[in-house]
Design a protein around this motif. Structure first.
Motif, PDB file in Angstrom:
ATOM      1  N   GLN A   1       0.821  -1.204   0.000  1.00  0.00           N
ATOM      2  CA  GLN A   1       0.000   0.000   0.000  1.00  0.00           C
ATOM      3  C   GLN A   1       0.861   1.263   0.000  1.00  0.00           C
ATOM      4  N   ALA A   2       2.103   1.102   0.394  1.00  0.00           N
ATOM      5  CA  ALA A   2       3.064   2.214   0.458  1.00  0.00           C
ATOM      6  C   ALA A   2       4.464   1.610   0.480  1.00  0.00           C
ATOM      7  N   PRO A   3       5.495   2.395   0.203  1.00  0.00           N
ATOM      8  CA  PRO A   3       6.858   1.851   0.238  1.00  0.00           C
ATOM      9  C   PRO A   3       7.232   1.365   1.633  1.00  0.00           C
ATOM     10  N   PRO A   4       7.974   0.257   1.744  1.00  0.00           N
ATOM     11  CA  PRO A   4       8.513  -0.143   3.054  1.00  0.00           C
ATOM     12  C   PRO A   4       9.369   0.974   3.632  1.00  0.00           C
ATOM     13  N   GLN A   5       9.329   1.095   4.946  1.00  0.00           N
ATOM     14  CA  GLN A   5      10.073   2.147   5.640  1.00  0.00           C
ATOM     15  C   GLN A   5      11.250   1.612   6.451  1.00  0.00           C
ATOM     16  N   ARG A   6      11.203   0.297   6.782  1.00  0.00           N
ATOM     17  CA  ARG A   6      12.213  -0.275   7.676  1.00  0.00           C
ATOM     18  C   ARG A   6      12.687  -1.609   7.084  1.00  0.00           C
ATOM     19  N   ALA A   7      13.533  -1.518   6.084  1.00  0.00           N
ATOM     20  CA  ALA A   7      13.983  -2.708   5.360  1.00  0.00           C
ATOM     21  C   ALA A   7      15.287  -3.252   5.948  1.00  0.00           C
ATOM     22  N   VAL A   8      15.447  -4.568   5.815  1.00  0.00           N
ATOM     23  CA  VAL A   8      16.696  -5.243   6.168  1.00  0.00           C
ATOM     24  C   VAL A   8      17.132  -6.064   4.956  1.00  0.00           C
ATOM     25  N   THR A   9      18.418  -5.970   4.602  1.00  0.00           N
ATOM     26  CA  THR A   9      18.963  -6.797   3.521  1.00  0.00           C
ATOM     27  C   THR A   9      19.873  -7.862   4.093  1.00  0.00           C
ATOM     28  N   MET A  10      19.784  -9.051   3.523  1.00  0.00           N
ATOM     29  CA  MET A  10      20.669 -10.150   3.907  1.00  0.00           C
ATOM     30  C   MET A  10      21.306 -10.694   2.629  1.00  0.00           C
ATOM     31  N   ASN A  11      22.592 -10.498   2.516  1.00  0.00           N
ATOM     32  CA  ASN A  11      23.486 -10.847   1.411  1.00  0.00           C
ATOM     33  C   ASN A  11      23.870  -9.601   0.632  1.00  0.00           C
ATOM     34  N   GLN A  12      25.140  -9.570   0.280  1.00  0.00           N
ATOM     35  CA  GLN A  12      25.755  -8.359  -0.250  1.00  0.00           C
ATOM     36  C   GLN A  12      25.125  -7.859  -1.537  1.00  0.00           C
ATOM     37  N   HIS A  13      24.824  -8.770  -2.463  1.00  0.00           N
ATOM     38  CA  HIS A  13      24.364  -8.289  -3.767  1.00  0.00           C
ATOM     39  C   HIS A  13      23.011  -7.602  -3.691  1.00  0.00           C
ATOM     40  N   VAL A  14      22.141  -8.019  -2.765  1.00  0.00           N
ATOM     41  CA  VAL A  14      20.860  -7.314  -2.642  1.00  0.00           C
ATOM     42  C   VAL A  14      21.036  -6.003  -1.868  1.00  0.00           C
ATOM     43  N   THR A  15      22.000  -5.975  -0.955  1.00  0.00           N
ATOM     44  CA  THR A  15      22.326  -4.710  -0.290  1.00  0.00           C
ATOM     45  C   THR A  15      22.768  -3.688  -1.331  1.00  0.00           C
ATOM     46  N   GLU A  16      23.593  -4.118  -2.268  1.00  0.00           N
ATOM     47  CA  GLU A  16      24.086  -3.197  -3.291  1.00  0.00           C
ATOM     48  C   GLU A  16      22.988  -2.775  -4.264  1.00  0.00           C
ATOM     49  N   VAL A  17      21.989  -3.624  -4.504  1.00  0.00           N
ATOM     50  CA  VAL A  17      20.830  -3.197  -5.302  1.00  0.00           C
ATOM     51  C   VAL A  17      20.140  -2.013  -4.624  1.00  0.00           C
ATOM     52  N   MET A  18      19.918  -2.145  -3.323  1.00  0.00           N
ATOM     53  CA  MET A  18      19.269  -1.071  -2.569  1.00  0.00           C
ATOM     54  C   MET A  18      20.104   0.211  -2.610  1.00  0.00           C
ATOM     55  N   LEU A  19      21.407   0.080  -2.423  1.00  0.00           N
ATOM     56  CA  LEU A  19      22.269   1.257  -2.402  1.00  0.00           C
ATOM     57  C   LEU A  19      22.372   1.897  -3.780  1.00  0.00           C
ATOM     58  N   ALA A  20      22.369   1.075  -4.829  1.00  0.00           N
ATOM     59  CA  ALA A  20      22.406   1.617  -6.187  1.00  0.00           C
ATOM     60  C   ALA A  20      21.170   2.457  -6.490  1.00  0.00           C
ATOM     61  N   LEU A  21      20.069   2.134  -5.827  1.00  0.00           N
ATOM     62  CA  LEU A  21      18.825   2.879  -6.008  1.00  0.00           C
ATOM     63  C   LEU A  21      18.679   4.026  -5.008  1.00  0.00           C
ATOM     64  N   GLY A  22      19.733   4.268  -4.220  1.00  0.00           N
ATOM     65  CA  GLY A  22      19.715   5.379  -3.268  1.00  0.00           C
ATOM     66  C   GLY A  22      18.756   5.174  -2.119  1.00  0.00           C
ATOM     67  N   LEU A  23      18.609   3.925  -1.665  1.00  0.00           N
ATOM     68  CA  LEU A  23      17.598   3.597  -0.660  1.00  0.00           C
ATOM     69  C   LEU A  23      18.184   3.322   0.727  1.00  0.00           C
ATOM     70  N   GLU A  24      19.382   3.826   1.000  1.00  0.00           N
ATOM     71  CA  GLU A  24      19.999   3.552   2.303  1.00  0.00           C
ATOM     72  C   GLU A  24      19.163   4.086   3.470  1.00  0.00           C
ATOM     73  N   LYS A  25      18.420   5.164   3.262  1.00  0.00           N
ATOM     74  CA  LYS A  25      17.603   5.704   4.351  1.00  0.00           C
ATOM     75  C   LYS A  25      16.384   4.843   4.650  1.00  0.00           C
ATOM     76  N   SER A  26      16.073   3.922   3.749  1.00  0.00           N
ATOM     77  CA  SER A  26      14.984   2.966   3.990  1.00  0.00           C
ATOM     78  C   SER A  26      15.469   1.717   4.718  1.00  0.00           C
ATOM     79  N   LEU A  27      16.795   1.612   4.947  1.00  0.00           N
ATOM     80  CA  LEU A  27      17.382   0.428   5.571  1.00  0.00           C
ATOM     81  C   LEU A  27      17.592   0.643   7.065  1.00  0.00           C
ATOM     82  N   VAL A  28      17.145  -0.340   7.857  1.00  0.00           N
ATOM     83  CA  VAL A  28      17.417  -0.308   9.298  1.00  0.00           C
ATOM     84  C   VAL A  28      18.403  -1.401   9.701  1.00  0.00           C
ATOM     85  N   GLY A  29      18.876  -2.153   8.708  1.00  0.00           N
ATOM     86  CA  GLY A  29      19.845  -3.193   9.016  1.00  0.00           C
ATOM     87  C   GLY A  29      20.287  -3.926   7.769  1.00  0.00           C
ATOM     88  N   THR A  30      21.471  -4.530   7.867  1.00  0.00           N
ATOM     89  CA  THR A  30      22.008  -5.335   6.778  1.00  0.00           C
ATOM     90  C   THR A  30      22.857  -6.441   7.380  1.00  0.00           C
TER      91      THR A  30
END
Length: 322
Positions: free
Chosen positions: A50-79
């Motif tokens: 219904q809306a973008p996630p606000q508190r995301a966690v990434t597990m594994n480097q390549h998906v972390t880098e997908v998020m960072l490539a999209l400028g979404l570090e402020k949506s991450l609360v953990g990795t």
């Protein structure tokens, strides 16, 4: 989740207020964010956001880098869980995100971050025995996504990579960022293709690890297409999985001219080379005889934002004269 309740008012007062309120003073219904609700099917799991996630966690480097490539570090609360070094372009953004564990966090530690979305790179991120299955997390109110390379069906391709980035961008309400990344990626891939035009593919064996057997790249993962687009031919493309074991007898019989070593973990590239060069059973393999090795970080060879540049880098190693 915090719930707000409206205080009860006496019935007469409610009636009086309702009668006095002008239409312009009534609170309008909240508008959905652009692009929402958004429904996506991922590895057999259908989710409507219904809306973008606000508190995301990434597990594994390549998906972390997908998020960072999209400028979404402020949506991450953990990795969690790096295979090698984070790309320098993303290092500052990565350092702003809490690291929950060196490898996978326990379920309790994961939920303590209060995530509303967990993005896993490998199927092991959602290990049922550890209580982290997608069903377990859904029951805890957490939506999930698994990188498409590890969906139960089908091989991974560049088209799947573009879809991965697009769907993550849409999930987080930034589809334009995904579109820009994909446009740039396609230009990089096309430039490499032009450089390799007319060249015969080089037979390639990927050495990930292994002693009694060779753990190698099969035909189902993005690594296979990466090799093909870099001007190689994966000698174990007939292996019906992303990664799997091959016998050393098979390696000898398939006569690879280049061995691509995946670089990660505690065993160094030089140690892997030494193991291969000193094995008498491999002495007649062309790549061993000519000591032709190429090296790739493991994070380059999985379905993530490194792939377009990784194709270019591997092509340079397979065809140095080009």
């Amino acid at each position: 989740m915090t719930w707000h309740r409206r205080a009860l008012l006496p019935a007469a007062l409610v009636s009086l207020l309702a009668g006095c309120a002008a239409p312009s003073e009534q609170t309008p219904a909240a508008k959905a964010a652009p692009g929402f609700p958004y429904t996506v099917s991922n590895c057999g799991v259908k989710t409507t956001y219904q809306a973008p996630p606000q508190r995301a966690v990434t597990m594994n480097q390549h998906v972390t880098e997908v998020m960072l490539a999209l400028g979404l570090e402020k949506s991450l609360v953990g990795t969690a869980y790096l295979d090698d070094r984070i790309l320098p372009a993303y290092k500052a953004a990565y350092d702003s995100v809490p690291v929950l564990a060196k490898e996978y966090p326990a379920k309790e530690a994961l939920l303590a971050a209060n995530p509303d979305f967990v993005y896993g790179g490998y199927a092991s991120a959602f290990d049922a025995k550890s209580g982290r299955s997608r069903d377990d997390l859904k029951a805890a109110g957490v939506n999930t996504r698994l990188n498409m390379e590890y969906c139960p069906s089908g091989a991974s391709s560049l088209a799947d990579l573009y879809r991965e980035v697009d769907e993550v961008g849409r999930t987080f309400g930034v589809p334009d960022r995904g579109e820009r990344w994909t446009a740039d990626a396609k230009k990089t891939v096309a430039a490499t293709e032009r450089k390799l035009k007319g060249l015969a593919p080089v037979p390639v064996f990927v050495y990930d690890s292994g002693d009694k057997a060779a753990f190698t790249a099969g035909g189902k993962g993005i690594g296979n297409e990466l090799i093909t687009r870099a001007g190689g031919r994966n000698v174990f493309a007939d292996l019906d999985k992303a990664f799997g074991d091959a016998t050393w007898e098979q390696v000898v019989a398939r006569k690879p001219e280049v061995i691509v070593i995946y670089d990660y973990g505690s065993t160094t590239v030089e140690q892997k080379k030494k193991r291969l060069l000193e094995d008498p059973a491999l002495k007649d393999v062309p790549a061993i005889r000519n000591e032709r090795f190429a090296v790739m970080p493991l994070s380059d060879a999985v379905l993530g934002v490194r792939v377009p540049t990784a194709i270019e880098k591997l092509a340079t190693q397979l065809h140095p004269a080009r």
